[in-house]
Motif scaffolding. Structure first.
Motif, PDB file in Angstrom:
ATOM      1  N   SER A 229      42.598  50.709  27.949  1.00 23.93           N
ATOM      2  CA  SER A 229      42.159  50.698  29.353  1.00 23.93           C
ATOM      3  C   SER A 229      42.410  49.314  29.918  1.00 23.93           C
ATOM      4  O   SER A 229      42.339  48.321  29.190  1.00 23.93           O
ATOM      5  N   LEU A 230      42.652  49.265  31.226  1.00 25.51           N
ATOM      6  CA  LEU A 230      42.938  47.980  31.862  1.00 25.51           C
ATOM      7  C   LEU A 230      41.890  47.668  32.924  1.00 25.51           C
ATOM      8  O   LEU A 230      41.649  48.495  33.824  1.00 25.51           O
ATOM      9  N   ALA A 231      41.285  46.494  32.813  1.00 22.24           N
ATOM     10  CA  ALA A 231      40.325  46.043  33.824  1.00 22.24           C
ATOM     11  C   ALA A 231      40.932  44.873  34.583  1.00 22.24           C
ATOM     12  O   ALA A 231      41.452  43.940  33.972  1.00 22.24           O
ATOM     13  N   ALA A 232      40.856  44.937  35.909  1.00 20.60           N
ATOM     14  CA  ALA A 232      41.294  43.807  36.733  1.00 20.60           C
ATOM     15  C   ALA A 232      40.090  42.912  36.951  1.00 20.60           C
ATOM     16  O   ALA A 232      39.009  43.388  37.283  1.00 20.60           O
ATOM     17  N   SER A 233      40.287  41.630  36.755  1.00 13.26           N
ATOM     18  CA  SER A 233      39.180  40.701  36.975  1.00 13.26           C
ATOM     19  C   SER A 233      39.724  39.388  37.523  1.00 13.26           C
ATOM     20  O   SER A 233      40.675  38.839  36.952  1.00 13.26           O
ATOM     21  N   THR A 234      39.148  38.929  38.566  1.00 15.26           N
ATOM     22  CA  THR A 234      39.420  37.664  39.283  1.00 15.26           C
ATOM     23  C   THR A 234      39.927  37.922  40.699  1.00 15.26           C
ATOM     24  O   THR A 234      40.901  38.663  40.901  1.00 15.26           O
ATOM     25  N   GLY A 235      39.228  37.293  41.634  1.00 17.28           N
ATOM     26  CA  GLY A 235      39.729  37.193  43.000  1.00 17.28           C
ATOM     27  C   GLY A 235      39.299  38.266  43.981  1.00 17.28           C
ATOM     28  O   GLY A 235      39.665  38.205  45.151  1.00 17.28           O
ATOM     29  N   VAL A 236      38.522  39.256  43.518  1.00 12.47           N
ATOM     30  CA  VAL A 236      38.119  40.304  44.467  1.00 12.47           C
ATOM     31  C   VAL A 236      37.107  39.737  45.452  1.00 12.47           C
ATOM     32  O   VAL A 236      36.124  39.122  45.052  1.00 12.47           O
ATOM     33  N   ASN A 237      37.382  39.928  46.736  1.00  9.10           N
ATOM     34  CA  ASN A 237      36.379  39.578  47.738  1.00  9.10           C
ATOM     35  C   ASN A 237      36.130  40.762  48.668  1.00  9.10           C
ATOM     36  O   ASN A 237      35.022  40.962  49.132  1.00  9.10           O
ATOM     37  N   SER A 238      37.189  41.551  48.922  1.00  9.10           N
ATOM     38  CA  SER A 238      37.044  42.706  49.812  1.00  9.10           C
ATOM     39  C   SER A 238      37.690  43.923  49.152  1.00  9.10           C
ATOM     40  O   SER A 238      38.315  43.812  48.096  1.00  9.10           O
ATOM     41  N   ALA A 239      37.600  45.064  49.855  1.00 12.14           N
ATOM     42  CA  ALA A 239      38.194  46.299  49.323  1.00 12.14           C
ATOM     43  C   ALA A 239      39.713  46.182  49.214  1.00 12.14           C
ATOM     44  O   ALA A 239      40.335  46.878  48.405  1.00 12.14           O
ATOM     45  N   GLU A 240      40.284  45.283  49.986  1.00  5.84           N
ATOM     46  CA  GLU A 240      41.746  45.118  49.935  1.00  5.84           C
ATOM     47  C   GLU A 240      42.207  44.760  48.511  1.00  5.84           C
ATOM     48  O   GLU A 240      43.169  45.331  47.998  1.00  5.84           O
ATOM     49  N   GLU A 241      41.519  43.810  47.886  1.00  4.51           N
ATOM     50  CA  GLU A 241      41.908  43.404  46.530  1.00  4.51           C
ATOM     51  C   GLU A 241      41.649  44.552  45.541  1.00  4.51           C
ATOM     52  O   GLU A 241      42.428  44.768  44.610  1.00  4.51           O
ATOM     53  N   VAL A 242      40.570  45.301  45.796  1.00  4.32           N
ATOM     54  CA  VAL A 242      40.256  46.428  44.906  1.00  4.32           C
ATOM     55  C   VAL A 242      41.403  47.438  44.960  1.00  4.32           C
ATOM     56  O   VAL A 242      41.915  47.891  43.924  1.00  4.32           O
ATOM     57  N   VAL A 243      41.842  47.768  46.167  1.00  4.47           N
ATOM     58  CA  VAL A 243      42.917  48.753  46.335  1.00  4.47           C
ATOM     59  C   VAL A 243      44.196  48.267  45.647  1.00  4.47           C
ATOM     60  O   VAL A 243      44.861  49.010  44.925  1.00  4.47           O
ATOM     61  N   LYS A 244      44.530  46.996  45.859  1.00  5.46           N
ATOM     62  CA  LYS A 244      45.761  46.462  45.263  1.00  5.46           C
ATOM     63  C   LYS A 244      45.732  46.580  43.740  1.00  5.46           C
ATOM     64  O   LYS A 244      46.707  46.997  43.111  1.00  5.46           O
ATOM     65  N   TYR A 245      44.597  46.210  43.154  1.00  3.03           N
ATOM     66  CA  TYR A 245      44.493  46.276  41.695  1.00  3.03           C
ATOM     67  C   TYR A 245      44.649  47.728  41.196  1.00  3.03           C
ATOM     68  O   TYR A 245      45.268  47.980  40.170  1.00  3.03           O
ATOM     69  N   LEU A 246      44.069  48.666  41.934  1.00  3.65           N
ATOM     70  CA  LEU A 246      44.169  50.065  41.503  1.00  3.65           C
ATOM     71  C   LEU A 246      45.600  50.578  41.658  1.00  3.65           C
ATOM     72  O   LEU A 246      46.104  51.315  40.806  1.00  3.65           O
TER      73      LEU A 246
END
Ligand SMILES: Cc1cc2nc3c(=O)[nH]c(=O)nc-3n(C[C@H](O)[C@H](O)[C@H](O)COP(=O)(O)O)c2cc1C
Length: 343
Positions: free
Chosen positions: A241-258
């Motif tokens: 499984s892959l977890a993104a961690s670092t730099g999230v401030n808004s939903a924009e970063e969440v969407v990009k990581y997904l």
């Protein structure tokens, strides 16, 4: 909207996870994170180093006057009864499990093989749903080879993996010569999940006092680029499984990581900056983004912009970089500044 995802073998209602920080170390904020929609919680790390320093201090206090003042010892509780060692942390795991209806993942930072395995076993026994290994290690010894550093991660993982049966995640450093190959090796050595990346403390200098600055800066959204790159490369190439961690401030970063293939997205800085309720803002923003594009589930978008999914996989590599360099235009000097001074 179906946001369900799987992470290190755990079924999660959505991909938003609160990463290790003081916020997940308090029952009150932990409950607030769950109320705001967090799908899982990573507890702050249990630091073996801290426990041993505390135990040594206690032993010093209780033995320093052994000969001269024996009756004084009765003032101290016996070592086994005192709140030393991991007792407090194990209690946090138990209470967090009772308080939260979502998975609780403990985090461990060891300093010896015995420490990694013995604390890992105790964390499992205390009821942690999973274990994240925080191998916070700066190879400042210039004699250490890259192979030595890699081996250290692999040895720790293998020892812990053979000790516990709960899922294990490795919080990775971004500073390996071959991040992709290291990620594959860690999965082969038993990692159920990889967290990209650990954010190592980077000191600065105070030029007035000529001192090393020991302040802690929260992350900024432009820091997602490095994890984004490696998640895009690894997505579809590893079964971890892959977890993104670092730099999230808004939903924009969440969407990009997904979009590049993260199974979950973790955040600490945004929660410390805006409070635990910010989890709900991130979740609402993610749903809004999906809804506006008529996606009914997270599965429809996860990984659609990974390197393997793109028609131009070079977009994540050097070819793109060369194009950008060649296309760069030197900005014109600001009006009013003589050209000779503006350079
Ligand atoms: C105040 C603070 C405490 C933290 N404590 C831990 C910790 O105990 N264990 C750990 O693995 N990471 C710890 N971290 C790192 C975070 O879990 C996370 O990896 C890092 O902040 C990058 O994510 P972010 O950009 O979402 O903040 C801490 C970060 C902060 C700001």
């Amino acid at each position: 909207m179906d946001l369900a995802t799987r992470y290190m073998g755990l079924q999660l209602k959505n991909p938003l996870v609160a990463s290790a920080s003081p916020l997940t170390g308090e029952l009150d904020s932990l409950r607030r994170l769950e109320d705001a929609g967090a799908a899982a919680l990573i507890l702050p790390s249990l630091f073996q180093e801290e426990i041993e320093a505390e135990t040594a201090r206690y032993e010093h206090l209780t033995t320093a006057h052994d000969d001269s003042w024996p009756e004084g010892l009765s003032n101290f509780p016996k070592l086994a009864d005192a709140q030393h060692g991991p007792h407090e942390y194990l209690e946090l795991v138990r209470r967090a499990r009772q308080a939260a209806g979502i998975p609780v993942i403990a985090s461990l930072n060891g300093i010896s093989d015995e420490g990694w395995t013995s604390y890992a076993r105790q964390l499992e026994q205390a009821g942690a749903n999973g274990l994240e290994l925080n191998v916070y290690f700066i190879p400042a010894d210039v004699a250490a080879t890259s192979r030595d550093v890699e081996q250290r991660y692999l040895d720790i993982l293998r020892s812990v993996r053979s000790t516990v049966s709960i899922p294990v995640a490795m919080k990775l450093s971004p500073y390996f010569s071959s991040v992709g190959n290291m990620a594959m090796a860690l999965h082969d050595a038993g990692a159920d999940a990889l967290v990209l990346f650990n954010r190592f403390y980077q000191p600065d200098l105070d030029l007035t006092r000529l001192q090393v600055l020991t302040d802690l800066k929260l992350s900024e959204p432009n820091e997602i680029r490095l994890p984004l790159l490696w998640l895009a490369v690894l997505s579809g190439r590893t079964r971890a499984s892959l977890a993104a961690s670092t730099g999230v401030n808004s939903a924009e970063e969440v969407v990009k990581y997904l979009l590049v293939g993260a199974d979950v997205v973790m955040t600490t800085s945004s929660l410390l900056r805006h409070g635990p309720g910010h989890m709900a803002t991130l979740l609402a923003g993610l749903e809004k983004w999906l809804d506006a594009r008529d996606f009914a589930s997270l599965k429809q978008v996860r990984g659609i912009m990974s390197q393997r999914s793109l028609r131009d996989p070079q977009a994540f590599e050097r070819a793109n970089y060369v194009k950008i360099l060649q296309g760069y235009r030197v900005p014109a000097p600001a009006a009013g500044i003589p050209r000779s001074l503006a350079q």
